[in-house]
Write a protein that holds these residues in place. Structure first.
Motif, mmCIF file in Angstrom:
data_model
loop_
_atom_site.group_PDB
_atom_site.id
_atom_site.type_symbol
_atom_site.label_atom_id
_atom_site.label_comp_id
_atom_site.label_asym_id
_atom_site.label_seq_id
_atom_site.Cartn_x
_atom_site.Cartn_y
_atom_site.Cartn_z
ATOM 1 N N ALA A 440 0.869 -1.128 0.257
ATOM 2 C CA ALA A 440 -0.342 0.169 -0.181
ATOM 3 C C ALA A 440 0.684 1.060 0.016
ATOM 4 O O ALA A 440 0.742 2.189 -0.297
ATOM 5 N N GLU A 441 2.381 1.246 0.942
ATOM 6 C CA GLU A 441 2.696 2.180 1.020
ATOM 7 C C GLU A 441 3.816 2.463 -0.107
ATOM 8 O O GLU A 441 3.395 3.178 -1.120
ATOM 9 N N LEU A 442 4.218 2.156 -1.062
ATOM 10 C CA LEU A 442 4.540 1.941 -1.791
ATOM 11 C C LEU A 442 4.075 2.146 -3.128
ATOM 12 O O LEU A 442 3.989 3.311 -4.078
ATOM 13 N N LEU A 443 2.967 1.344 -3.238
ATOM 14 C CA LEU A 443 1.332 1.997 -4.701
ATOM 15 C C LEU A 443 1.524 3.469 -4.339
ATOM 16 O O LEU A 443 1.300 4.367 -4.952
ATOM 17 N N ALA A 444 1.278 3.689 -2.990
ATOM 18 C CA ALA A 444 0.871 5.468 -2.491
ATOM 19 C C ALA A 444 1.876 5.555 -2.856
ATOM 20 O O ALA A 444 1.300 7.571 -3.419
ATOM 21 N N LEU A 445 3.078 5.761 -2.671
ATOM 22 C CA LEU A 445 4.023 6.842 -3.265
ATOM 23 C C LEU A 445 4.368 6.865 -4.331
ATOM 24 O O LEU A 445 5.097 8.192 -4.798
ATOM 25 N N ALA A 446 4.500 5.762 -5.211
ATOM 26 C CA ALA A 446 4.840 5.722 -6.663
ATOM 27 C C ALA A 446 3.821 6.792 -7.550
ATOM 28 O O ALA A 446 3.611 6.787 -8.589
ATOM 29 N N GLY A 447 2.081 7.193 -7.003
ATOM 30 C CA GLY A 447 1.471 7.822 -7.277
ATOM 31 C C GLY A 447 0.459 6.902 -7.624
ATOM 32 O O GLY A 447 -0.063 7.455 -9.162
ATOM 33 N N ARG A 448 0.471 5.429 -7.914
ATOM 34 C CA ARG A 448 -0.743 4.473 -8.240
ATOM 35 C C ARG A 448 -1.653 3.921 -7.651
ATOM 36 O O ARG A 448 -2.525 4.015 -8.314
ATOM 37 N N CYS A 449 -1.939 4.116 -6.626
ATOM 38 C CA CYS A 449 -2.817 4.102 -5.881
ATOM 39 C C CYS A 449 -2.891 4.375 -4.795
ATOM 40 O O CYS A 449 -1.895 4.576 -3.543
ATOM 41 N N GLU A 450 -4.233 5.500 -4.511
ATOM 42 C CA GLU A 450 -4.198 6.256 -3.667
ATOM 43 C C GLU A 450 -4.020 5.486 -1.522
ATOM 44 O O GLU A 450 -3.700 6.326 -1.172
ATOM 45 N N ASP A 451 -5.354 4.747 -1.917
ATOM 46 C CA ASP A 451 -5.630 3.807 -0.915
ATOM 47 C C ASP A 451 -6.030 2.391 -0.969
ATOM 48 O O ASP A 451 -7.176 2.052 -1.295
ATOM 49 N N TYR A 452 -4.699 2.168 -1.512
ATOM 50 C CA TYR A 452 -4.937 0.602 -1.471
ATOM 51 C C TYR A 452 -5.825 -0.633 -0.778
ATOM 52 O O TYR A 452 -6.739 -1.161 -0.460
ATOM 53 N N SER A 453 -5.809 0.066 0.979
ATOM 54 C CA SER A 453 -6.860 -0.761 1.922
ATOM 55 C C SER A 453 -8.173 -0.226 1.202
ATOM 56 O O SER A 453 -8.969 -1.788 2.209
ATOM 57 N N SER A 454 -8.776 0.067 0.801
ATOM 58 C CA SER A 454 -9.264 0.872 0.708
ATOM 59 C C SER A 454 -10.569 -0.564 -0.411
ATOM 60 O O SER A 454 -11.674 -0.373 -0.566
ATOM 61 N N LEU A 455 -9.460 -1.290 -1.322
ATOM 62 C CA LEU A 455 -9.799 -1.337 -2.124
ATOM 63 C C LEU A 455 -10.959 -2.692 -2.539
ATOM 64 O O LEU A 455 -10.094 -3.568 -0.768
ATOM 65 N N THR A 456 -11.764 -3.245 -3.072
ATOM 66 C CA THR A 456 -11.936 -4.798 -2.427
ATOM 67 C C THR A 456 -10.753 -5.922 -2.718
ATOM 68 O O THR A 456 -10.286 -5.890 -4.201
ATOM 69 N N GLU A 457 -11.559 -7.293 -2.710
ATOM 70 C CA GLU A 457 -10.856 -7.969 -3.274
ATOM 71 C C GLU A 457 -10.548 -8.127 -4.613
ATOM 72 O O GLU A 457 -9.333 -7.655 -4.796
#
Length: 939
Positions: A440-457
């Motif tokens: 989640a942190e990698l995706l957020a800091l790379a600008g790929r996904c701001e809130d990965y933990s909120s995504l569904t499976e």
């Protein structure tokens, strides 16, 4: 054993089972060791303490034998009156004797095995000879057997867990005692030799008595690594090559027309230094140290063996011809001594030694004990070392020295094939929640996904699959990551570095604890890509390591088949599996599933998960390898390995299996080399039988095999699950009862492992690790995780279907279905090790009398129901009716374990009442050690 004064040191009236003449040597050894520990107590602690020890023993025996309440009152009064130091001496006396009893039993197992071998007795279950006889009788062709071995993998994996209460110093003293007993047994001693042996034994027992049993500080991970390596020095370096040699000899004798030069299919593994799940002390630097220590141990072994070979092969070229490759190898040796110019084998070995010494310095910065005779280049890989050894072997075999090649040299060649320069592959393991936060942190800091933990499976799978299709990295050295993310990435970067240094085999596996969905595996794949352990070759993704899900809870086991089906349907993941030789390893958690759902439900859901996973992988053209996360106790999947492997569902083994070896079981199985060889042989024998035969073929007379029993097991499991969950998770106050009636708090405080007892700072059962959960119930002699719920399930099911027909059906299941028989056999063992009288004393520690009566009353009633059900189904009149060896063991040791429980209760009472003296705490911890030693498979 008894501590009685005089020569009659073995009681004739209260605790000795009826022993046949073949067991007389065991009785003699126990009598001897009992006399020695008694003499030591009297000499070191005084006659008064000695008398107290014997009084406590006799009162405990009366209470255990007759449920004598007067004896209980006298025992409680006597213990209550004891000064602290005397009480600790009592604890130490019984603890040390239980250790000595274990040694005597192990030596007796060796003695009886040798007697059978000398007499030429028929091979028994677990022997490789017996397995090969079975395979031949069932019509398994040698070509089929050879193909199975060519693709096999059998791997016991050593793990560091907080039930291994033994210190290396204690193990060293115990091995000395075992050697002295063995010397008495194997040769007829002269009177002078016998006196010397007596003195050596007495000295060893005194040394044991004066050796500190407890660690003053909690173990570090590096200490655990060193403890694990000690078993290689003592057992594995010698016995693993011998295991290969024995199997090859047996195969060659039966099928001489084939060449049985086996591949290195049997390999030990390790979690020590790589298991980060809940252990913050395992870091990238610790991983580097672990592999460095392992490598140093392997290279030291090779250096010792090469040095010894040099002394064993002083063959002169004047007397025997040699091959040209050997002559060339000798010519490159730094040895210039004129005294060895005609000895090419010794010169070649001196050169090999020099190269190994250089390798040790280059890889590990480790200086060999013996210096080489000159400089030589380091080996670039174990394969180069193997090639040099092969030159020696080929020359010997070609010039009349085949017998010389078959001895130490052949064993060394096999050791190099198995251990390489890394000793044992280290698995990396981490909890899925940690992987999720890191991704989640990698995706957020790379600008790929701001809130990965909120995504569904589903959304996570789509996103992760897209990232895995691209070689683009998310990580940047110029971004600021949190401590957890930096630590996780550091581990994977270190793994890549160490694989380059020690070879790919050094770090081949990554395990995901608490796997509950397909995204968990894809998250790990993404992290591996960031570290260069998932790369792209001509546009195709390729994995450098195995991604292994660990399904632990009941719900996760039930979802394991659909989870893996969804992954294998995903094109990018299927290509990753293809890059791993189309093999998918899956780990199954016995401990947490038991804590979650109870003994019966855990066993059944594990069986169903294996069946589902076998079907899913077969449908996708993938080979399944199962990794069984078993502990030592039945509550954690323990029990005899041979029966456990044969109890797997059809098609679940497929020639490959990995099994964890945990806690005190490692010492029990592998501290003694001969016992260790037997346990290694059992793993190979059972794997071959489970792979090439159908253990379930007798399961049902109606032609449906074991499947005919599935509906019954499903209903029994549902009922047992309800009973277990109702007690453990739905009974108000149960957590309080557990924490007050067991030494869980004291176990958590004991310096017996680097890992915390709980995953979180919480009193909840859900957050407690399964290991201390089971260990605590063992200490208070209830063993609840190994049986609770079975009696209620059977009783209710019989009410539903009718008793006579229902019992007959369960009896048929027991006779013909290996899974059900193994389940009940393990439960039989656990019930025999419980003691409700002693457990009642622990229940007395619960302050709330109403809660105590309610919970303990339910446990007693369920124990009685379970025992009745087990005896009826197995057709037995008493527990362990078909296991006389274990029954004998229990009757030998429990009269000396029972006093420890009584003393432990008293010490717990004092400690919890505010008596915080360090001696009280030490006494509790020593008693924990002794009870664990007496039970032998408690954690």
């Amino acid at each position: 054993m008894t501590f009685s004064v005089g020569h009659s040191a073995y009681p004739a009236h209260d605790s000795v089972p009826d022993l046949s003449s073949k067991d007389k040597p065991l009785r003699d050894d126990i009598r001897l060791l009992g006399r020695l520990i008694g003499d030591t107590v009297r000499d070191q602690e005084g006659a008064e303490t000695f008398a107290v020890v014997e009084e406590v023993r006799q009162l405990a025996v009366r209470f255990a034998r007759d449920a004598d309440q007067e004896a209980r009152q006298q025992l409680e009064a006597r213990l209550d009156s004891l000064p602290r130091d005397t009480m600790i001496s009592v604890v130490r006396a019984f603890t040390y004797f239980l250790h000595l009893a274990n040694i005597a039993e192990d030596q007796h197992h060796i003695r009886r095995r040798r007697a059978h071998d000398i007499a030429g007795s028929k091979a028994r279950e677990g022997d490789l000879a017996h397995t090969l006889d079975r395979l031949a009788a069932e019509g398994v062709a040698p070509e089929t057997l050879a193909d199975c071995l060519a693709n096999a993998l059998v791997s016991p994996v050593l793990t560091a867990h907080p039930t291994e209460v033994q210190r290396k110093s204690i193990l060293r003293s115990e091995r000395a005692i075992a050697r002295h007993l063995d010397a008495r047994d194997r040769t007829k001693l002269t009177p002078e030799e016998e006196a010397e042996n007596d003195e050596a034994l007495a000295t060893a027992v005194l040394t044991l008595w004066r050796t500190r049993m407890l660690r003053p500080q909690r173990l570090r991970v590096i200490d655990e690594v060193k403890n694990g390596i000690a078993f290689y020095d003592d057992t594995f370096f010698a016995e693993v090559p011998r295991l290969y040699g024995r199997l090859e000899d047996l195969l060659q004798a039966r099928y001489p027309e084939q060449d049985w030069n086996l591949p290195a299919f049997f390999r030990l593994g390790s979690w020590i230094g790589g298991d980060r799940d809940g252990n913050p002390f395992v870091t990238a630097d610790i991983l580097r140290w672990a592999l460095r220590l392992q490598s140093s141990a392997a290279l030291e072994h090779y250096l010792d063996e090469v040095h010894t070979l040099g002394g064993e092969l002083p063959l002169s070229e004047m007397l025997v011809p040699v091959s040209e490759p050997l002559r060339a190898l000798a010519a490159h040796s730094p040895d210039a001594s004129p005294h060895r110019q005609d000895e090419p084998y010794r010169r070649a070995l001196i050169g090999i030694y020099a190269r190994l010494a250089a390798t040790s310095r280059a890889l590990d910065h480790h200086e060999p004990v013996r210096h080489e005779k000159g400089e030589a280049p380091a080996y670039a890989s174990p394969a180069e070392f193997e090639a040099d050894l092969a030159v020696l072997a080929e020359s010997l075999n070609s010039h009349g020295g085949a017998r010389l090649a078959k001895g130490r040299l052949k064993r060394l060649q096999r050791a190099v094939q198995v251990f390489g320069f890394h000793l044992a592959p280290i698995d990396l393991r981490q909890n899925s929640d940690v992987h999720e936060r890191t991704v989640a942190e990698l995706l957020a800091l790379a600008g790929r996904c701001e809130d990965y933990s909120s995504l569904t499976e589903d959304e996570r799978i789509v996103l992760l699959a897209s990232e895995l299709e691209s070689p683009r990295l998310l990580h940047s050295p110029y971004l600021n990551y949190g401590d957890e993310t930096r630590g996780e990435l550091a581990i994977f970067f270190a793994a890549r570095e160490l694989r380059e240094r020690y070879g790919d085999a050094a770090l081949p596996n990554c395990i995901i604890s608490k796997t509950d969905g397909a995204s968990d595996l894809l998250e790990l794949a993404l992290l591996l890509k960031e570290a260069g352990l998932l790369t792209f070759e001509q546009g195709e993704p390729s994995l450098a390591v195995n991604i292994i899900p660990l399904f632990e809870t009941i719900g996760d086991l039930q979802a394991s088949g659909p989870t893996m089906a969804r992954l294998l349907d995903l094109p990018v993941y299927r290509r990753l599996v293809a890059s791993r030789q189309d093999t998918q390893e899956v780990m199954l958690g016995y401990s947490d599933s038991n804590k979650d759902g109870g003994f019966l439900t855990s066993g059944w859901e594990l069986y169903k998960a294996e069946t589902a996973l076998t079907a899913v992988t077969a449908a996708h053209g993938v080979r399944l390898r199962l990794f069984h996360g078993r502990g030592g106790s039945v509550g954690r999947g323990g029990g005899p390995s041979y029966q456990a492997i044969l109890a797997q569902p059809k098609g679940a083994v497929q020639g490959q299996i990995r099994i964890t070896e945990q806690g005190e079981v490692i010492g029990a199985k592998y501290a003694n080399p001969e016992i260790g060889r037997r346990n290694l042989e059992i793993l190979v024998a059972a794997t071959l039988e489970a792979s090439l035969l159908d253990p379930e073929k007798e399961a049902s007379s109606d032609g449906n095999g074991a499947q005919a029993y599935y509906p019954i097991m499903e209903r029994l499991s549902d009922l047992a699950f309800g009973a277990y969950r109702n007690l453990v998770y739905e009974t108000p106050g149960f957590v309080q009862y557990f924490r007050e009636s067991t030494p869980i708090a004291e176990i958590a405080d004991l310096n017996i492992g680097s890992r915390p007892a709980s995953r979180k700072a919480s009193d909840r059962i859900e957050d407690l690790r399964a290991i201390p959960w089971v260990f605590s119930w063992s200490q208070c002699r209830l063993m609840l995780p190994g049986w609770y719920g079975f009696g209620s399930a059977v009783e209710q099911w019989l009410t539903e279907v009718g008793e006579p027909a229902g019992i007959a059906r369960l009896q048929a299941m027991y006779r013909t279905w290996p899974f059900f028989r193994a389940l009940l056999s393990n439960m039989d063992m656990v019930l025999a090790k419980t003691d409700l009288g002693i457990a009642s004393r622990y229940a007395g520690l619960v302050a709330d009398a109403a809660l105590r009566e309610q919970v303990f009353g339910r446990i007693v009633a369920e124990w009685q129901r379970t025992q009745r059900a087990l005896l009826a189904i197995a057709g037995q009149s008493e527990l362990l009716a078909d296991n006389p060896l274990l029954k004998r063991s229990i009757r030998n040791r429990f009269p000396y374990m029972d006093p420890l429980n009584h003393v432990q209760v008293e010490l717990l009472r004092r400690h919890r009442a505010g008596e915080t003296d360090e001696r009280v705490r030490r006494g509790i911890h020593i008693s924990i050690n002794g009870i664990a030693a007496g039970l032998r498979n408690s954690g």
